[in-house]
Design a protein around this motif. Structure first.
Motif, PDB file in Angstrom:
ATOM      1  N   PHE A 195       0.837  -1.206   0.000  1.00 15.18           N
ATOM      2  CA  PHE A 195       0.000   0.000   0.000  1.00 15.18           C
ATOM      3  C   PHE A 195       0.876   1.261   0.000  1.00 15.18           C
ATOM      4  O   PHE A 195       0.634   2.198  -0.769  1.00 15.18           O
ATOM      5  N   ASN A 196       1.916   1.267   0.844  1.00 16.60           N
ATOM      6  CA  ASN A 196       2.781   2.456   0.897  1.00 16.60           C
ATOM      7  C   ASN A 196       3.486   2.673  -0.438  1.00 16.60           C
ATOM      8  O   ASN A 196       3.646   3.807  -0.893  1.00 16.60           O
ATOM      9  N   ASN A 197       3.903   1.570  -1.080  1.00 14.28           N
ATOM     10  CA  ASN A 197       4.528   1.708  -2.403  1.00 14.28           C
ATOM     11  C   ASN A 197       3.515   2.234  -3.423  1.00 14.28           C
ATOM     12  O   ASN A 197       3.840   3.096  -4.245  1.00 14.28           O
ATOM     13  N   VAL A 218       1.727  15.378   7.584  1.00 13.80           N
ATOM     14  CA  VAL A 218       1.031  14.540   8.575  1.00 13.80           C
ATOM     15  C   VAL A 218       0.373  13.358   7.841  1.00 13.80           C
ATOM     16  O   VAL A 218      -0.403  13.565   6.911  1.00 13.80           O
ATOM     17  N   GLY A 219       0.730  12.130   8.248  1.00  8.62           N
ATOM     18  CA  GLY A 219       0.248  10.941   7.509  1.00  8.62           C
ATOM     19  C   GLY A 219       0.906  10.901   6.145  1.00  8.62           C
ATOM     20  O   GLY A 219       0.288  10.577   5.142  1.00  8.62           O
ATOM     21  N   GLY A 220       2.208  11.194   6.128  1.00 12.51           N
ATOM     22  CA  GLY A 220       2.933  11.393   4.860  1.00 12.51           C
ATOM     23  C   GLY A 220       3.541  10.139   4.279  1.00 12.51           C
ATOM     24  O   GLY A 220       4.315  10.218   3.322  1.00 12.51           O
ATOM     25  N   GLY A 221       3.218   8.962   4.847  1.00 14.41           N
ATOM     26  CA  GLY A 221       3.706   7.708   4.269  1.00 14.41           C
ATOM     27  C   GLY A 221       5.227   7.645   4.292  1.00 14.41           C
ATOM     28  O   GLY A 221       5.867   7.904   5.319  1.00 14.41           O
ATOM     29  N   LEU A 222       5.806   7.335   3.142  1.00 14.03           N
ATOM     30  CA  LEU A 222       7.247   7.099   3.067  1.00 14.03           C
ATOM     31  C   LEU A 222       8.050   8.390   2.880  1.00 14.03           C
ATOM     32  O   LEU A 222       9.251   8.333   2.657  1.00 14.03           O
ATOM     33  N   HIS A 282       7.633  10.617   0.433  1.00 15.34           N
ATOM     34  CA  HIS A 282       7.853  10.929  -0.985  1.00 15.34           C
ATOM     35  C   HIS A 282       7.490  12.373  -1.323  1.00 15.34           C
ATOM     36  O   HIS A 282       8.160  13.010  -2.132  1.00 15.34           O
ATOM     37  N   ASP A 283       6.452  12.928  -0.696  1.00 16.61           N
ATOM     38  CA  ASP A 283       6.055  14.299  -1.043  1.00 16.61           C
ATOM     39  C   ASP A 283       7.107  15.306  -0.581  1.00 16.61           C
ATOM     40  O   ASP A 283       7.425  16.261  -1.305  1.00 16.61           O
ATOM     41  N   LEU A 284       7.635  15.099   0.622  1.00 13.90           N
ATOM     42  CA  LEU A 284       8.644  16.057   1.102  1.00 13.90           C
ATOM     43  C   LEU A 284       9.950  15.909   0.318  1.00 13.90           C
ATOM     44  O   LEU A 284      10.644  16.905   0.075  1.00 13.90           O
ATOM     45  N   GLN A 334       5.490  12.651   9.163  1.00 15.10           N
ATOM     46  CA  GLN A 334       4.941  11.894  10.302  1.00 15.10           C
ATOM     47  C   GLN A 334       4.025  10.797   9.776  1.00 15.10           C
ATOM     48  O   GLN A 334       3.287  10.993   8.808  1.00 15.10           O
ATOM     49  N   ASP A 335       4.073   9.642  10.428  1.00 15.58           N
ATOM     50  CA  ASP A 335       3.123   8.565  10.097  1.00 15.58           C
ATOM     51  C   ASP A 335       3.109   7.596  11.270  1.00 15.58           C
ATOM     52  O   ASP A 335       3.774   7.825  12.288  1.00 15.58           O
ATOM     53  N   LYS A 336       2.354   6.507  11.106  1.00 16.53           N
ATOM     54  CA  LYS A 336       2.289   5.501  12.165  1.00 16.53           C
ATOM     55  C   LYS A 336       3.679   4.902  12.364  1.00 16.53           C
ATOM     56  O   LYS A 336       4.484   4.824  11.417  1.00 16.53           O
ATOM     57  N   ASP A 356      -9.609   9.563   3.790  1.00 14.79           N
ATOM     58  CA  ASP A 356      -9.628   8.210   4.370  1.00 14.79           C
ATOM     59  C   ASP A 356     -10.557   8.094   5.572  1.00 14.79           C
ATOM     60  O   ASP A 356     -10.668   7.016   6.149  1.00 14.79           O
ATOM     61  N   TRP A 357     -11.147   9.216   6.004  1.00 15.58           N
ATOM     62  CA  TRP A 357     -11.874   9.181   7.270  1.00 15.58           C
ATOM     63  C   TRP A 357     -13.252   9.836   7.135  1.00 15.58           C
ATOM     64  O   TRP A 357     -13.402  10.843   6.448  1.00 15.58           O
ATOM     65  N   PRO A 358     -14.231   9.288   7.874  1.00 18.49           N
ATOM     66  CA  PRO A 358     -15.535   9.966   7.944  1.00 18.49           C
ATOM     67  C   PRO A 358     -15.390  11.313   8.667  1.00 18.49           C
ATOM     68  O   PRO A 358     -14.361  11.556   9.332  1.00 18.49           O
TER      69      PRO A 358
HETATM   70  C1  LIG Z   1      -3.771   7.381   1.711  1.00 18.83           C
HETATM   71  S1  LIG Z   1      -2.289   7.350   2.610  1.00 18.83           S
HETATM   72  C2  LIG Z   1      -1.559   8.870   2.119  1.00 18.83           C
HETATM   73  C3  LIG Z   1      -0.064   8.873   2.281  1.00 18.83           C
HETATM   74  C4  LIG Z   1       0.623  10.139   1.753  1.00 18.83           C
HETATM   75  N1  LIG Z   1       0.151  11.329   2.416  1.00 18.83           N
HETATM   76  C5  LIG Z   1       0.434  10.248   0.259  1.00 18.83           C
HETATM   77  O1  LIG Z   1      -0.369  11.067  -0.193  1.00 18.83           O
HETATM   78  O2  LIG Z   1       1.064   9.484  -0.479  1.00 18.83           O
HETATM   79  C6  LIG Z   1      -2.789   7.697   4.272  1.00 18.83           C
HETATM   80  C7  LIG Z   1      -1.651   7.651   5.273  1.00 18.83           C
HETATM   81  O3  LIG Z   1      -2.183   7.875   6.590  1.00 18.83           O
HETATM   82  C8  LIG Z   1      -1.431   7.070   7.474  1.00 18.83           C
HETATM   83  N2  LIG Z   1      -2.166   6.899   8.740  1.00 18.83           N
HETATM   84  C9  LIG Z   1      -3.290   6.172   8.959  1.00 18.83           C
HETATM   85  N3  LIG Z   1      -3.677   6.262  10.235  1.00 18.83           N
HETATM   86  C10 LIG Z   1      -2.776   7.082  10.851  1.00 18.83           C
HETATM   87  C11 LIG Z   1      -2.665   7.590  12.166  1.00 18.83           C
HETATM   88  N4  LIG Z   1      -3.548   7.278  13.124  1.00 18.83           N
HETATM   89  N5  LIG Z   1      -1.638   8.436  12.426  1.00 18.83           N
HETATM   90  C12 LIG Z   1      -0.734   8.769  11.451  1.00 18.83           C
HETATM   91  N6  LIG Z   1      -0.806   8.315  10.178  1.00 18.83           N
HETATM   92  C13 LIG Z   1      -1.812   7.478   9.879  1.00 18.83           C
HETATM   93  C14 LIG Z   1      -1.236   5.790   6.713  1.00 18.83           C
HETATM   94  O4  LIG Z   1      -0.204   4.997   7.252  1.00 18.83           O
HETATM   95  C15 LIG Z   1      -0.925   6.322   5.319  1.00 18.83           C
HETATM   96  O5  LIG Z   1       0.447   6.537   5.130  1.00 18.83           O
END
Ligand SMILES: C[S@@+](CC[C@H](N)C(=O)[O-])C[C@H]1O[C@@H](n2cnc3c(N)ncnc32)[C@H](O)[C@@H]1O
Length: 431
Positions: free
Chosen positions: A213-215, A255-259, A261-263, A280-282, A340-342
């Motif tokens: 998914f991250n890839n 925030v929630g920036g995955g790997l 790549h954007d930065l 930042q991410d999980k 990703d969230w309601p």
């Molecule tokens: C759809 S991806 C988007 C990733 C990145 N921003 C991008 O556009 O490529 C959503 C991201 O939110 C992260 N995420 C989900 N729940 C999280 C949480 N509670 N705290 C931090 N990150 C979280 C996921 O691990 C994932 O990397």
């Protein structure tokens, strides 16, 4: 009555075996010719693509469409994943200029030539590879792309972590009386997979899916117009001018920036921008990349908890006997996170960011689709239904974005858009 029904049915049977819209074929071709001199121009390419799709719909009969959707595309999906798994695309990608026979491919991938011959025939019929002679194939741009894990991983991730829920959608909707899902831990995904976990927490327990998914996320944005480019968002005037430049100052928190790549892209495109860049991410996403990102700092952070990069109200330094103000980041950036969230969870995420921001200095930048009221692109509508299936969430229209952000204490400064609402940048300040 019975006769009426018969007439109506036989009339529709006639419709099913005629071209979808024969009369429009000529004008579609005429329109295509007007763009055909410059397919290298991105806007012209997109117009040609739209017209080419409309042309296929105009020429294909509904009967053919039904068979394509019921037989050819689901089996194509299975054939592509099998080809990825047994290394067909990576083998073909090693010699991209040479045709390869089924026998050679089966030796290289240790697969039954009878099976491979059938899979290759369907891949060729559907345009994934080219058939050059009997049982001899040549790669296409698509098959070469599928040799790269970050593109192939989209298929494997969806196969394991989404398809069951997609096929069960009708049963799910029947069971809930056709209501729009809005509970991220009790939606179509949980119904189909027999879990009460949120998709992200389920993915954390399935490390292969999580990595795929991250890839997939790192690849899906590639080649699209990016807000960091010159003709999209005025990075220099709106973000860099006025940004603090001392060594601790933070320019962007993804925030929630995955790997990251954007930065990394931001640093490549704006190498002299002042300030720190923090992704930042999980924890399970951040841990493997920590320390490997050069200029970009990686930080484990759950976005439902207090944002650690925050502004502090002036504090008196006892040693220096002067007021010290610690500002928040110049910008907090959310890319494909809120969709990703309601609404309820978005509200919690946004409140944490709002609390960290320095009024009059910090911005919130949201990089998301803004669904146009008319004529939304299939990339947006497809993703909308995928989000509904996996996380009971959605792509939002402009009025929905305004409502969500205002409720969380933000004011939209501007919505910067490029093509048809795909990946807009919503610039916000504290209200
Ligand atoms: C759809 S991806 C988007 C990733 C990145 N921003 C991008 O556009 O490529 C959503 C991201 O939110 C992260 N995420 C989900 N729940 C999280 C949480 N509670 N705290 C931090 N990150 C979280 C996921 O691990 C994932 O990397």
């Amino acid at each position: 009555m019975a006769q009426d029904h018969f007439d109506h049915t036989s009339q529709l049977d006639g419709v099913a075996i005629q071209a979808g819209d024969g009369p429009s074929v000529k004008s579609l071709i005429g329109e295509m010719i007007s763009y055909s001199d410059s397919p290298g121009n991105e806007r012209h390419r997109l117009s040609l693509l739209r017209l080419a799709r409309a042309l296929v719909q105009a020429l294909e009969t509904p009967r053919e469409t039904v068979l394509r959707l019921c037989w050819a595309e689901p089996t194509l999906y299975g054939a592509i994943i099998t080809a990825i798994d047994c290394g067909i695309f990576s083998t073909m990608g090693k010699n991209p200029d040479s045709p390869i026979s089924v026998i050679q491919l089966s030796e290289a991938t240790q697969t039954d030539p009878a099976l491979l011959g059938r899979i290759m025939k369907h891949l060729a019929a559907m345009g994934v590879v080219q058939e050059r002679a009997v049982d001899v194939y040549f790669p296409t741009s698509l098959s070469l792309t599928l040799a790269l894990p970050k593109y192939a991983d989209g298929f494997t991730c969806m196969a394991e972590g989404a398809m069951r829920a997609i096929y069960k959608l009708p049963a799910y909707f029947q069971s809930v009386g056709y209501r729009n899902p809005d509970d991220a831990t009790a939606g179509p995904f949980q119904f189909a997979y027999g879990t009460s976990q949120h998709w992200f927490s389920w993915a954390s327990d399935h490390p292969a899916v999580c990595q795929q998914f991250n890839n997939h996320m790192s690849a899906y944005h590639q080649g699209r117009p990016s807000w960091m480019d010159l003709d999209f968002y005025p990075v220099e005037e709106a973000l860099l001018t006025g940004a603090k430049s001392d060594s601790d100052a933070v320019l962007l928190v993804d925030v929630g920036g995955g790997l990251g790549h954007d930065l990394a892209e931001f640093h490549r495109k704006h190498p002299f921008a002042p300030g720190r860049l923090i992704v930042q991410d999980k924890g399970d996403v951040i841990q493997p990349i920590s320390g490997n990102l050069g200029k970009v700092e990686a930080m484990a952070h759950d976005f439902f908890t207090e944002q650690p990069i925050k502004g502090l109200t002036p504090i008196r330094s006892l040693l220096q006997l002067r007021d010290l103000t610690v500002p928040g980041a110049r910008a907090y950036y959310l890319h494909s996170v809120l969709h990703d969230w309601p609404d309820h969870e978005c509200h919690l995420i946004l409140k944490r960011i709002a609390a960290a921001m320095t009024p009059g200095y910090s911005k919130l930048l949201i990089n998301e689709n803004v669904v146009p009221d008319l004529g939304a692109d299939w990339q947006i509508t497809g993703l909308d239904l995928m989000l509904m299936t996996l996380v009971s969430a959605r792509e939002r229209r402009e009025n929905e974005w305004r409502q969500l952000l205002e409720m969380a204490g933000f004011r939209i400064v501007n919505i910067w858009s490029h093509v048809n609402g795909v990946e807009s940048l919503i610039e916000c300040q504290l209200a």
